[in-house]
Design a protein around this motif. Sequence first.
Motif, PDB file in Angstrom:
ATOM      1  N   ALA A  17     -27.291 -24.415 -16.912  1.00 18.01           N
ATOM      2  CA  ALA A  17     -27.842 -23.126 -16.470  1.00 18.01           C
ATOM      3  C   ALA A  17     -28.374 -23.213 -15.043  1.00 18.01           C
ATOM      4  N   ASP A  18     -28.933 -24.374 -14.664  1.00 17.31           N
ATOM      5  CA  ASP A  18     -29.528 -24.541 -13.336  1.00 17.31           C
ATOM      6  C   ASP A  18     -28.525 -24.993 -12.278  1.00 17.31           C
ATOM      7  N   TYR A  19     -27.279 -25.204 -12.646  1.00 16.23           N
ATOM      8  CA  TYR A  19     -26.245 -25.663 -11.701  1.00 16.23           C
ATOM      9  C   TYR A  19     -26.094 -24.643 -10.573  1.00 16.23           C
ATOM     10  N   GLN A  20     -26.043 -25.121  -9.318  1.00 17.72           N
ATOM     11  CA  GLN A  20     -25.965 -24.236  -8.154  1.00 17.72           C
ATOM     12  C   GLN A  20     -24.509 -23.884  -7.836  1.00 17.72           C
ATOM     13  N   VAL A  21     -24.248 -22.604  -7.657  1.00 18.61           N
ATOM     14  CA  VAL A  21     -22.877 -22.138  -7.396  1.00 18.61           C
ATOM     15  C   VAL A  21     -22.879 -21.121  -6.260  1.00 18.61           C
ATOM     16  N   SER A  22     -21.722 -20.984  -5.626  1.00 17.03           N
ATOM     17  CA  SER A  22     -21.506 -19.988  -4.573  1.00 17.03           C
ATOM     18  C   SER A  22     -20.173 -19.317  -4.824  1.00 17.03           C
ATOM     19  N   GLY A  23     -20.053 -18.048  -4.418  1.00 12.53           N
ATOM     20  CA  GLY A  23     -18.780 -17.371  -4.611  1.00 12.53           C
ATOM     21  C   GLY A  23     -18.836 -15.884  -4.340  1.00 12.53           C
ATOM     22  N   ASN A  24     -17.695 -15.241  -4.576  1.00  8.98           N
ATOM     23  CA  ASN A  24     -17.531 -13.796  -4.398  1.00  8.98           C
ATOM     24  C   ASN A  24     -16.667 -13.312  -5.558  1.00  8.98           C
TER      25      ASN A  24
END
Length: 332
Positions: A292-299
């Motif tokens: 749940a705390d995993y950092q992600v980036s995107g669109n």
Amino acid sequence: MKSETSLPQAELKRINQEAIAWFTRMNGEPSAADRRHFENWQNASALNAHAYQQVLATWGCADEAGSEVAGEEAAKLKQYLEAVQMVRARRTKRNILAGTAASLFACVAGVHMWLDHPHFIQDFSADYVTARAERRTINLPDGSSVTLDADSALAFYETDDLRRAELLRGIAYFDVKKSGKLFEVGAAKGTTRVTGTAFSVEVHEQDVVVNLERGAVTVLSADQSQQAQLKPGESINYNASGVSTVQPVLIDDAFAWRDGRLIFDNSRLQDVVEQIGRYHSGRIVVMGSKLADYQVSGNLPLDDTQAALASLQATVGFKMYEVGSRLVVIRQ
């Protein structure tokens, strides 16, 4: 042993509530002492054991995979389980068949509410509510406007010297009409205070985020001991621990949800999934705090949740299971 129908209703209610309490505790992280006390409680009375089995059956009717999810969602399920037990408590010898049918209906209805309407109680406190996948702009009584993201809830009231909105959940973009009256937005453990401006407030699992497009806002902690002022193009988070430092924000990215996109940078997976879930039919549950705390980036496209989840899965590499057509379980 006394039968259920020969016991006073107050006694039945007490036993059922204890069974529900044990269900939520045992599906969390019970200690060795909890397990011993639970075993003693079950052995103390056949009615205790029977009541607990009824609670298990209530949740078990959803699906075997749902039982695993129950460990993470037990507290949220408690209100539905209590409603089911209230139905069962009304059974008498004369209407056992009808009572059984009512219990089965309550079981199905309870699971349906958890999947599709988990906030139905909260909605009673709101003046404005949006459904899943619905974005709506509302004209408030003071002449201001608010755009609610999907699955959001807002309450509003006005006095002689104050305009106050309470964002109960979700995301809201406010375009506040200038007035001699102060305009406040309360959300979780804090307040955003303005007179005339345009900004958004987002309620997430752990934090509230405020993004300012134009004008000026003051963000205060719950006890007002901490505060910060924002200028256009700035953002701030707050939670029960207090107010964070002010950060720059790309306003077009922050407000992309108004156009059906979700643009994020180093965000918690849980927060991203929560936002996708506002547009998804059914529930999406992330198993485990580390994931749940995993950092992600995107669109991602909000109006195509299947594509959004598939893109996230390709990026993060988690496993994803569909339980029927109403529940998606994400785990490592």
